[in-house]
Scaffold this active site. Structure first.
Site, mmCIF file in Angstrom:
data_model
loop_
_atom_site.group_PDB
_atom_site.id
_atom_site.type_symbol
_atom_site.label_atom_id
_atom_site.label_comp_id
_atom_site.label_asym_id
_atom_site.label_seq_id
_atom_site.Cartn_x
_atom_site.Cartn_y
_atom_site.Cartn_z
ATOM 1 N N ASP A 8 0.879 -1.162 0.000
ATOM 2 C CA ASP A 8 0.000 0.000 0.000
ATOM 3 C C ASP A 8 0.928 1.226 0.000
ATOM 4 O OD1 ASP A 8 -2.337 1.627 0.571
ATOM 5 O OD2 ASP A 8 -1.566 1.750 2.615
ATOM 6 N N LEU A 9 0.404 2.376 -0.380
ATOM 7 C CA LEU A 9 1.277 3.558 -0.445
ATOM 8 C C LEU A 9 1.079 4.474 0.771
ATOM 9 C CD1 LEU A 9 3.298 5.196 -2.136
ATOM 10 C CD2 LEU A 9 1.356 6.206 -3.350
ATOM 11 N N ASP A 10 -0.126 5.060 0.863
ATOM 12 C CA ASP A 10 -0.391 6.025 1.939
ATOM 13 C C ASP A 10 -0.357 5.338 3.306
ATOM 14 O OD1 ASP A 10 -0.880 7.851 -0.054
ATOM 15 O OD2 ASP A 10 -3.047 7.621 -0.005
ATOM 16 N N TRP A 24 -8.932 16.872 4.467
ATOM 17 C CA TRP A 24 -10.333 16.634 4.876
ATOM 18 C C TRP A 24 -10.713 17.577 6.006
ATOM 19 C CZ3 TRP A 24 -13.414 14.684 1.645
ATOM 20 C CH2 TRP A 24 -13.124 13.540 0.881
ATOM 21 N N LEU A 43 -11.256 6.674 7.685
ATOM 22 C CA LEU A 43 -11.072 7.032 6.269
ATOM 23 C C LEU A 43 -9.843 6.359 5.653
ATOM 24 C CD1 LEU A 43 -13.139 9.146 7.186
ATOM 25 C CD2 LEU A 43 -11.866 10.859 5.897
ATOM 26 N N GLY A 45 -7.401 4.270 3.811
ATOM 27 C CA GLY A 45 -7.469 3.222 2.803
ATOM 28 C C GLY A 45 -8.763 3.163 2.012
ATOM 29 N N LYS A 73 -11.382 19.100 -1.701
ATOM 30 C CA LYS A 73 -10.464 18.343 -0.835
ATOM 31 C C LYS A 73 -9.231 17.927 -1.627
ATOM 32 C CE LYS A 73 -8.617 14.402 0.829
ATOM 33 N NZ LYS A 73 -8.007 13.242 0.146
ATOM 34 N N SER A 113 -5.508 5.400 -4.089
ATOM 35 C CA SER A 113 -5.432 6.827 -4.428
ATOM 36 C C SER A 113 -5.268 7.090 -5.920
ATOM 37 C CB SER A 113 -4.269 7.469 -3.672
ATOM 38 O OG SER A 113 -4.130 8.805 -4.088
ATOM 39 N N GLU A 166 -0.023 -3.410 4.533
ATOM 40 C CA GLU A 166 -1.121 -2.432 4.639
ATOM 41 C C GLU A 166 -1.181 -1.777 6.010
ATOM 42 O OE1 GLU A 166 -3.688 -0.853 3.568
ATOM 43 O OE2 GLU A 166 -3.921 -1.533 1.505
ATOM 44 N N ASP A 167 -1.626 -0.521 6.052
ATOM 45 C CA ASP A 167 -1.827 0.153 7.348
ATOM 46 C C ASP A 167 -3.309 0.310 7.676
ATOM 47 O OD1 ASP A 167 -2.263 2.079 5.277
ATOM 48 O OD2 ASP A 167 -2.246 3.623 6.827
HETATM 49 P P1 B16 Z 1 -7.366 9.931 -3.446
HETATM 50 P P2 B16 Z 1 -3.920 3.888 0.047
HETATM 51 C C1 B16 Z 1 -5.891 5.706 0.065
HETATM 52 O O1 B16 Z 1 -4.618 5.303 -0.320
HETATM 53 C C2 B16 Z 1 -5.833 6.548 1.330
HETATM 54 O O2 B16 Z 1 -5.398 5.779 2.435
HETATM 55 C C3 B16 Z 1 -7.203 7.093 1.628
HETATM 56 O O3 B16 Z 1 -7.150 7.919 2.777
HETATM 57 C C4 B16 Z 1 -7.707 7.912 0.419
HETATM 58 O O4 B16 Z 1 -9.013 8.400 0.646
HETATM 59 C C5 B16 Z 1 -7.691 7.021 -0.821
HETATM 60 O O5 B16 Z 1 -6.387 6.510 -1.015
HETATM 61 C C6 B16 Z 1 -8.120 7.792 -2.070
HETATM 62 O O6 B16 Z 1 -7.183 8.788 -2.328
HETATM 63 O O7 B16 Z 1 -8.409 10.892 -2.955
HETATM 64 O O8 B16 Z 1 -5.988 10.542 -3.538
HETATM 65 O O9 B16 Z 1 -7.776 9.247 -4.726
HETATM 66 O O10 B16 Z 1 -3.838 3.835 1.537
HETATM 67 O O11 B16 Z 1 -4.789 2.810 -0.579
HETATM 68 O O12 B16 Z 1 -2.558 4.014 -0.607
HETATM 69 MG MG MG Z 2 -2.826 3.082 3.432
#
Ligand code: B16
Ligand code: MG
Length: 214
Positions: A8-10, A24, A43, A45, A73, A113, A166-167
């Site tokens: 996973d990235l974020d 947000w 929120l 992931g 946002k 994302s 994953e987090d």
């Molecule tokens: P975006 P991940 C997720 O990334 C984030 O954890 C989540 O907070 C965010 O709402 C989602 O991506 C969508 O992101 O608005 O930039 O398309 O954790 O799957 O890397």
């Molecule tokens: Mg994540």
């Protein structure tokens, strides 16, 4: 036998989860909706649209409002991530990617994302990654297994050969739904259902992941 590690990235390789929160929070303040770090945990992931619905907590909104708020946002979020540099990689992330590649494992980024391409460019990670699947793919986002299954297909491995890192609770659910093994990063209340749990990747080497790699 694991042959590929899907990151996973974020919140795993970089702390963009803080920027998602700040963006947000800014929107919520402008709309007069109470929103704090505790609310933000739900929120993690999940997709942009699902995140907005969680933030609104049942408040009425037209489709037009929703579109405008998601765009606003995202504008705030892009402002934050445009300032990122490779220094924003979380401790241990690059070392582990390098170690995996040096030992013949395939690596992928699997993120919900739509901003993944910009974040990866800012982090200068392309060299260490074999495949990227992100929120721009025509697939259901986490907790559905789609993004992880697509990554396995692109890497030429079967789900049973993949470890998901994953987090987010939704990300661990998605990994399990895909039939993959999971490493959860963070508190047990959030990722305790993963096959292995660590606080983060700081100081983590291949040998530490033996229980989930074999
Ligand atoms: P975006 P991940 C997720 O990334 C984030 O954890 C989540 O907070 C965010 O709402 C989602 O991506 C969508 O992101 O608005 O930039 O398309 O954790 O799957 O890397
Ligand atoms: Mg994540």
């Amino acid at each position: 036998m694991i042959r590929a590690v899907l990151f996973d990235l974020d919140g795993v390789l970089t702390d963009t989860s803080e920027y998602h929160f700040l963006a947000w929070k800014r929107l919520a303040d402008e709309l007069g909706i109470p929103f704090d770090r505790q609310d933000n945990e739900a929120l993690r992931g999940v997709s942009r649209r699902e995140s907005l619905l969680l933030l609104l907590k049942g408040r009425p909104a037209t489709e037009e409002d929703m579109q405008a708020w998601m765009e606003r946002k995202n504008r705030y979020y892009v402002e934050y991530i445009s300032q990122m540099t490779p220094e924003n990689l979380l401790p241990g992330a690059l070392n582990l990617l390098q170690e995996l590649r040096a030992n013949g494992y395939k690596t992928a980024i699997v993120s919900s994302s739509k901003n993944t391409p910009l974040v990866l460019e800012r982090l200068n990670l392309a060299h260490w990654i074999d495949a990227v699947v992100d929120g721009n793919a025509p697939a259901r986002s986490k907790p559905a297994p789609d993004l992880f299954l697509l990554a396995a297909e692109r890497l030429g491995v079967v789900p049973q050969e993949c470890l998901v890192v994953e987090d987010a609770a939704a990300g661990i659910d998605a990994g399990h739904a895909a039939g993959m093994r999971t490493l959860g990063l963070g508190p047990r209340e959030r990722v305790g259902h993963a096959d292995m749990v660590l606080p983060d990747l700081n100081g983590v080497h291949l040998a530490d992941l033996k229980p989930v790699l074999e």
